[in-house]
Design an enzyme around this catalytic site. Structure first.
Site, PDB file in Angstrom:
ATOM      1  CD  GLU A   1     -31.424 -33.083 -68.577  1.00  0.00           C
ATOM      2  OE1 GLU A   1     -31.813 -32.011 -69.031  1.00  0.00           O
ATOM      3  OE2 GLU A   1     -32.130 -33.819 -67.845  1.00  0.00           O
TER       4      GLU A   1
ATOM      5  CD  GLU B   1     -34.682 -41.605 -33.833  1.00  0.00           C
ATOM      6  OE1 GLU B   1     -33.659 -42.324 -33.914  1.00  0.00           O
ATOM      7  OE2 GLU B   1     -34.663 -40.426 -33.486  1.00  0.00           O
TER       8      GLU B   1
ATOM      9  CE  LYS C   1     -30.166 -51.038 -31.457  1.00  0.00           C
ATOM     10  NZ  LYS C   1     -29.166 -51.671 -32.290  1.00  0.00           N
TER      11      LYS C   1
ATOM     12  CE  LYS D   1     -30.431 -55.859 -29.786  1.00  0.00           C
ATOM     13  NZ  LYS D   1     -29.348 -55.962 -30.713  1.00  0.00           N
TER      14      LYS D   1
ATOM     15  CB  CYS E   1     -38.358 -83.845 -63.544  1.00  0.00           C
ATOM     16  SG  CYS E   1     -39.189 -82.243 -63.595  1.00  0.00           S
TER      17      CYS E   1
ATOM     18  CB  CYS F   1     -41.096 -83.235 -67.485  1.00  0.00           C
ATOM     19  SG  CYS F   1     -39.350 -83.245 -67.082  1.00  0.00           S
TER      20      CYS F   1
HETATM   21  S1  IVH Z   1     -29.067 -43.468 -30.985  1.00  0.00           S
HETATM   22  C1  IVH Z   1     -26.385 -42.195 -27.519  1.00  0.00           C
HETATM   23  N1  IVH Z   1     -30.727 -44.193 -32.910  1.00  0.00           N
HETATM   24  O1  IVH Z   1     -27.648 -48.860 -32.346  1.00  0.00           O
HETATM   25  C2  IVH Z   1     -27.383 -42.732 -28.481  1.00  0.00           C
HETATM   26  N2  IVH Z   1     -28.829 -45.562 -32.484  1.00  0.00           N
HETATM   27  O2  IVH Z   1     -27.174 -50.302 -29.848  1.00  0.00           O
HETATM   28  C3  IVH Z   1     -26.758 -43.048 -29.767  1.00  0.00           C
HETATM   29  N3  IVH Z   1     -28.604 -47.468 -34.016  1.00  0.00           N
HETATM   30  O3  IVH Z   1     -24.439 -47.605 -31.694  1.00  0.00           O
HETATM   31  C4  IVH Z   1     -27.478 -44.011 -30.570  1.00  0.00           C
HETATM   32  N4  IVH Z   1     -30.415 -47.048 -35.204  1.00  0.00           N
HETATM   33  O4  IVH Z   1     -25.179 -47.811 -34.134  1.00  0.00           O
HETATM   34  C5  IVH Z   1     -29.590 -44.491 -32.221  1.00  0.00           C
HETATM   35  N5  IVH Z   1     -32.251 -44.668 -34.589  1.00  0.00           N
HETATM   36  C6  IVH Z   1     -31.126 -44.961 -33.917  1.00  0.00           C
HETATM   37  C7  IVH Z   1     -30.328 -46.096 -34.238  1.00  0.00           C
HETATM   38  C8  IVH Z   1     -29.177 -46.360 -33.499  1.00  0.00           C
HETATM   39  C9  IVH Z   1     -29.370 -47.861 -35.049  1.00  0.00           C
HETATM   40  C10 IVH Z   1     -27.394 -48.204 -33.557  1.00  0.00           C
HETATM   41  C11 IVH Z   1     -26.196 -47.321 -33.305  1.00  0.00           C
HETATM   42  C12 IVH Z   1     -25.822 -47.558 -31.857  1.00  0.00           C
HETATM   43  C13 IVH Z   1     -26.455 -48.875 -31.585  1.00  0.00           C
HETATM   44  C14 IVH Z   1     -26.758 -49.029 -30.122  1.00  0.00           C
END
Ligand code: IVH
Length: 671
Positions: free
Chosen positions: A33, A115, A117, A314, A408, A411
């Site tokens: 569709e 959040e 990363k 990290k 093998c 086998c």
């Molecule tokens: S906030 C001024 N939120 O990580 C704050 N960055 O090491 C702007 N990144 O350049 C970034 N997930 O490319 C933010 N949930 C998240 C992220 C995130 C990945 C990356 C982003 C940034 C880098 C910094």
């Protein structure tokens, strides 16, 4: 309704269905569709070129007009984030924020947002009046590359926003990612074409978004998550609410976004997502914590490089050490022997590791692993544990280097290693149990016959019970004997039988893939099936003819010929056919096919006014020609529209390749 109104309506509908499909994962209409609506829009746009809009959903396929990128200065610099690998440091940062805002104690008077990363490449999108006007990479933070043409091909990114309370002008930042699935597919394809592999999805995403050919970008399957909204007139005064708004406007905002009110909640968030991130469809390399209130953000301010109101935690590429129990040798579907290190169980980034692939003989040799060595195991952003070295100091005295098997392990057949190949292979294709079971498992897989109810375990069960000795036996299954199997009840038995029945509708290209012909992967099967249309035609082809097929080189051609020369395979195919498995693609209307362009390689470049690029491509194919991507000595001519790429033009002129316009082309095929 006027064409203008209908075009408008179709664009809005398609944008909406696009969002339902790519952002909300809840499509309301079928692909068919959707295609019908798109066809109608394309037709109307062709008939009314003055109503064209570069942001129309019909323009998401990209073009191969290679333009360099223009540099754009960011309205607000794109900063990086301070980062840490330690939970203690995250807590210190939380306390610092609290204190500088005049608070202290366990409960945060500074609520945070936690959040993921995302591990991709950052992007800034600018919208004006609800329309995407620009997409720019981070670059050096001050200025980046305008990659709008490429970003437009990412289906989850809205090009035109539906009516809403978005500010007249805003910027939204996020991460362009290549989901694991697309990453694996891309690397498989590259391995197949013997191109260098991407080390991780981040490199692949960054490489892809800077490709000059946006039509190529469109094929790779990029996605994007958004995490930062900027505007002079934001809808709310907290980060969290602004992101909820962005989600409402149609942006993909991760579900992993949590308000946190105490350091205990921060710790829980870290502990939870350090493990659960493995279930996400995209690569992540940490977590980000942000002060939620924009007023508090403003108070905390920025250092020269990063905001004080946010920090990245990290994930460490964890390393552990453990003792090797033994190296086992496993036989794959194609007979490839993989050495596997069986380890004393060890905890590594939240999971227990007991096994790690050693890939092939050369890797075993280069690591110089001896019996019972202490090994280093690592798990980085990738989920798969990897042996990275040996602690020679802890080597057991007198232990021997690991010897690769000569026969093998299943086998007993002597193994062979072809010159130039990394792997040893068991040549007993049709008599070696793991190879047979591997082919059964492949056959029922999701991208192949997609037989519901039969998983990997069931395949060995069915094989060992003598119910399925080769793939055609699936079509003889009935519920009663199935129910006698371990762990198979009446419901599962019926599901298997129904799944087998449903597989009779699987198109021939997937059947071809399901047969496990060496080197004939998903893409190649599709291309071969589309070109030859049927198994009978493929069987009648000579080596030379097979070699003329797109993407088919000598290795694939020989594998196909060898497969089809083996009588039991032919009998197998005939049994499948008799059972109702499709051995041909449905007949196309061949009445309008001609040989007018037979054997011609044709490049399409530029913008056309009479037909779309896709239509020209179809016309070339219908008339026996081949549409190729780039100009070479072998190109017969270039079908050029307006604004043909300057580098293409130069190349065509240099190689003396004829350039024709659409009128001339249409005359050519219409006689
Ligand atoms: S906030 C001024 N939120 O990580 C704050 N960055 O090491 C702007 N990144 O350049 C970034 N997930 O490319 C933010 N949930 C998240 C992220 C995130 C990945 C990356 C982003 C940034 C880098 C910094």
């Amino acid at each position: 309704m006027s064409p203008a109104q209908r075009i408008q309506e179709l664009r809005q509908q398609l944008d909406r269905h696009n969002r339902l499909y790519y952002v909300e994962n809840s499509p309301e209409i079928s692909d068919r569709e959707y295609d019908m609506l798109m066809k109608e829009l394309e037709q109307l746009e062709r008939e009314n070129p003055d109503l064209d809009d570069p942001l129309s959903p019909s323009h998401r396929v990209g073009s191969d007009l290679a333009k360099g990128f223009t540099q754009v200065v960011h309205a607000r610099p794109m900063l990086s984030l301070g980062n840490t690998y330690s939970l203690d440091e995250v807590n210190e940062w939380v306390n610092r924020c609290n204190e500088s805002l005049g608070n202290s104690g366990g409960l945060l008077s500074v609520p945070l947002v936690g959040e993921m990363k995302f591990d991709g490449t950052s992007i800034s999108l600018t919208y004006e009046h609800g329309r995407l006007v620009r997409a720019v990479t981070r670059g050096d933070g001050e200025k980046g590359d305008d990659v709008t043409a490429n970003v437009k091909t990412i289906r989850s990114i809205p090009l035109v926003l539906p009516a809403g309370d978005w500010p007249e002008s805003f910027e939204i930042r996020g991460e362009i990612v290549l989901p694991w699935k697309a990453f694996d597919r891309l690397n498989e394809e590259r391995a197949f074409n013997e191109e260098p592999l991407f080390a991780n999805p981040r490199n692949a995403a960054a490489g892809t978004i800077k490709m000059l050919n946006s039509a190529e970008v469109a094929k790779r399957g990029l996605d994007a998550y958004f995490y930062y909204l900027l505007s002079d007139s934001l809808p709310a005064d907290s980060h969290y609410e602004n992101m909820l708004k962005a989600r409402e406007w149609g942006f993909k905002v991760s579900d992993v976004m949590t308000l946190l009110h105490s350091t205990a909640e921060v710790d829980d968030f870290i502990n939870r997502w350090d493990v659960e991130r493995r279930n996400l469809p995209v690569a992540t390399d940490g977590l980000v914590f942000k002060v939620n209130s924009l007023r508090q953000q403003l108070n905390l301010g920025y250092t020269a490089k990063s905001p004080r109101w946010a920090i990245a935690y990290k994930f460490a590429a964890e390393r552990a050490m453990t003792r090797l129990r033994e190296v086992s040798f496993e036989v794959g579907r194609m007979g490839v022997i993989t050495p596997v290190a069986n380890l004393e169980p060890v905890l590594l980034s939240g999971t227990i590791v007991k096994r790690a692939s050693l890939h092939n003989e050369d890797i075993v040799k280069s690591l110089d692993i001896h019996d019972h060595d202490m090994l280093y195991v690592e798990k980085g952003g990738e989920i798969i544990p990897k042996i990275t070295g040996v602690d020679v100091d802890q080597r057991v005295e007198g232990s021997e280097p690991i010897k690769f098997v000569k026969n093998c392990p299943d086998c007993g057949t002597p193994l062979v290693r072809m010159p130039g190949e990394a792997s040893w292979v068991c040549p007993n294709k049709y008599g070696c149990r793991p190879q047979i079971i591997g082919r059964l498992e492949h056959f029922v897989g999701r991208h192949m016959m997609d037989i519901e109810g039969v998983g990997d375990e069931n395949c060995s069960l069915l094989y060992d019970a003598g119910l399925v000795r080769d793939i055609s036996d699936f079509y003889t299954l009935t519920p009663p004997p199935l129910e006698s199997l371990d762990r198979v009840g009446p419901r599962t038995a019926q599901r298997i039988v129904d799944g087998v029945e449903a597989s009779k509708n699987v198109p021939f290209d997937r059947v071809l893939y399901a047969l496990s012909i060496p080197f004939v992967g998903e893409t190649v099967s599709r291309k071969i099936a589309r070109a030859v249309r049927s198994m009978d035609r493929l069987r009648s082809m000579t080596r030379e003819e097979i070699l003329t097929l797109e993407d088919v080189g000598p290795r694939i051609a020989d594998a196909i010929l060898e497969y089809l020369a083996y009588q039991p395979n032919i009998e197998l195919i005939e049994r499948l056919r008799a059972a109702g498995v499709l051995m041909a693609l449905p007949d196309e209307d061949l009445s309008d096919h001609t040989d007018l362009l037979a054997g011609k390689s044709i490049v399409i470049s530029g913008v056309f006014s009479l037909h779309s690029r896709e239509e020209y491509k179809a016309m070339i194919e219908k008339n026996g020609g081949k549409n190729v991507g780039s100009i070479s000595k072998k190109t017969d001519f270039v079908l050029a529209g307006d604004n043909m790429g300057p580098s293409k033009l130069e190349k065509a002129q240099k190689l003396g390749v004829r350039i024709i316009d659409e009128n001339e082309f249409l005359k050519m095929i219409n006689g």
